[in-house]
Each structure stands twice: as C-alpha cells, then as structure tokens.
Design an enzyme around this catalytic site. Structure first.
Site, mmCIF file in Angstrom:
data_model
loop_
_atom_site.group_PDB
_atom_site.id
_atom_site.type_symbol
_atom_site.label_atom_id
_atom_site.label_comp_id
_atom_site.label_asym_id
_atom_site.label_seq_id
_atom_site.Cartn_x
_atom_site.Cartn_y
_atom_site.Cartn_z
ATOM 1 C CE1 TYR A 241 0.460 1.739 -3.870
ATOM 2 C CE2 TYR A 241 2.184 -0.412 -3.018
ATOM 3 C CZ TYR A 241 1.091 0.618 -3.229
ATOM 4 O OH TYR A 241 0.122 -0.393 -3.069
ATOM 5 C CE LYS B 185 -0.462 2.363 0.691
ATOM 6 N NZ LYS B 185 -1.777 2.807 0.475
#
Length: 256
Positions: free
Chosen positions: A152, A156
């Site tokens: 994740y 990002k």
C-alpha cells in the site's frame, strides 16, 4: 463553478469530498465499482450529476471506466481517490497483477492517460509513502514475500510520483498530490487517530478553489498546507521508469 469527476467515491473520503463540492455549487460525477455501490452512492448524494460504474481492478475495467467518463463530456478536474488499503492480503487480478498495485497505481495511470485532459488533477497519496522506496525492480511483488502495508505504501508513493511526472509533462494542467491523514474510514480502520473533519478538505480545495495557493502544480499537501514528499517522488528517472512500466503493462502510453 467546476465539473469534477472523483474515482472511488461511493463511500469514504471520495464521497465526503463530493458532498463538500456539491455544497459549494460544483457539478460532481461519482464513481462506484459495481451497480450495488452505485445505487448506494445515488442515495447518499442524490445531487450528484451521475455515477459512473467501473471496476478498476482490471486493465479492461479501467479503460471502460475512462470511456464512460469521457462519454459524459469534459471535466474541469479529476480527483484520483480510488484505492484499497494497507490491510489487504495478497491477491492477483485477472491480468496477473497484485490487486493493490492494479487499483492504487495502474488504474490511476490509466485514468490519467485516457480521460480527456482536465484543467486540474489531484492524486491521493498517504503519509505511509514517506517510509518506503518505489521498489520498481519488484513492483509486482514476484521476488518478495507479500506485505500489505508495504504494498500500500509503495502504491501511494507511486501516486505521488505519477502526479509529479504528469505535472512535469503537462504544463497546462494544475497537478498536485496530497495525504489526507490516517482517518477512521473503512480503509483506515476504527483506531485511526487523524482528524476526519480535515481529511476531505484538501482534495476538494485543490480541485476547485480559486485560492492562489491551490492554483499551483507539482506540489504535495497535507491539510491545506504544502509539505515535503518522499524524495523519490521527485526523482525524474524513477518517474519516467514508472510511466514506462505502466505503459508496458497496460499497452497505453501517457499522451505527450
């Protein structure tokens, strides 16, 4: 007033930003990954102009979503909000890609490349991006043991890289990235400590405000204030390599 498309806006921060923009008098088009979620979104925000349905997990689904957005006409701004979170187990999509990368990174690239160019682009990153590297040598997690939080966070970082790469290439567009804070959405979890009342303000501000501080490009924000992104996000060589990887995987090049 502006016309704004927000990906991943059937719930959470995307829907909150949409509600605020509608209150400010803007025309907003929502996005949901399936018809059931689209119906929920229509009930939650009946003032929305429309809800685009499209599953961003696959390359074909992202392409179809972009086509449906274009069918609705020109948008002044696009907010790239769609994402899955840091607690995801390892799962591979029909395209053979980790689904966190497919949704958080590749679909943002595809929507950027395929939706008719707006005047403003806004990308949601995360505070977690400060603590990882881009890992472009193993972006598909084929060499490493899966770690959902790292996957994740890397995605990002990719979103910030994408924002700055597009800002560098498309000088006629205001392109920026932000982190909304770790807030107690379904993605963030109930124990998230950050301020929910602040989490949706910056993306709405960057998408539609006439404030000179919002009419900038290639910048990174947190709660309406400029801040420093992970240095790798500004590395031009890494940006170009990420664009090349996304183009190779999808068969779609970012327009010049």
């Amino acid at each position: 007033m502006s016309r704004i498309f927000i990906s991943g806006s059937s719930t959470g921060l995307g829907l909150m930003a949409a509600e605020l923009l509608v209150q400010q008098g803007h025309d907003v088009v929502l996005h949901a990954r399936n018809r059931s979620r689209a119906e929920d979104a229509r009930r939650a925000l009946p003032q929305a102009e429309a809800v685009v349905v499209g599953d961003l997990e696959t390359i074909a689904g992202a392409k179809e979503t972009a086509s449906r957005v274009n069918d609705l006409g020109h948008f002044d701004a696009v907010i790239h909000n769609a994402a899955v979170g840091y607690r995801e187990a390892s799962r591979v999509t029909r395209d053979g890609l980790p689904h966190v990368f497919a949704i958080n990174t590749l679909s943002a690239y595809l929507l950027t490349a395929l939706i008719a160019r707006p005047q403003r682009l806004v990308y949601l990153s995360s505070g977690m991006h400060h603590h990882v590297g881009a890992s472009l040598d193993d972006i598909l997690w084929r060499k490493r043991r899966w770690n959902g939080a790292d996957a994740y966070a890397e995605s990002k970082l990719h979103d910030a890289m994408l924002a700055f790469a597009v800002a560098r290439r498309w000088r006629d567009v205001h392109v920026n990235a932000l982190e909304p804070g770790w807030v107690p959405t379904n993605m963030g979890g109930p124990g998230a400590p950050d301020d929910m009342d602040q989490a949706h303000l910056t993306q709405a501000w960057l998408a539609a405000s006439d404030d000179p501080q919002a009419r900038v490009t290639g910048k990174y924000f947190y709660h309406l204030k400029r801040m420093t992104a992970n240095p790798q996000a500004h590395d031009v060589a890494l940006q170009d390599r990420l664009l090349h990887i996304c183009a190779e995987l999808s068969g779609i090049a970012l327009p010049a």
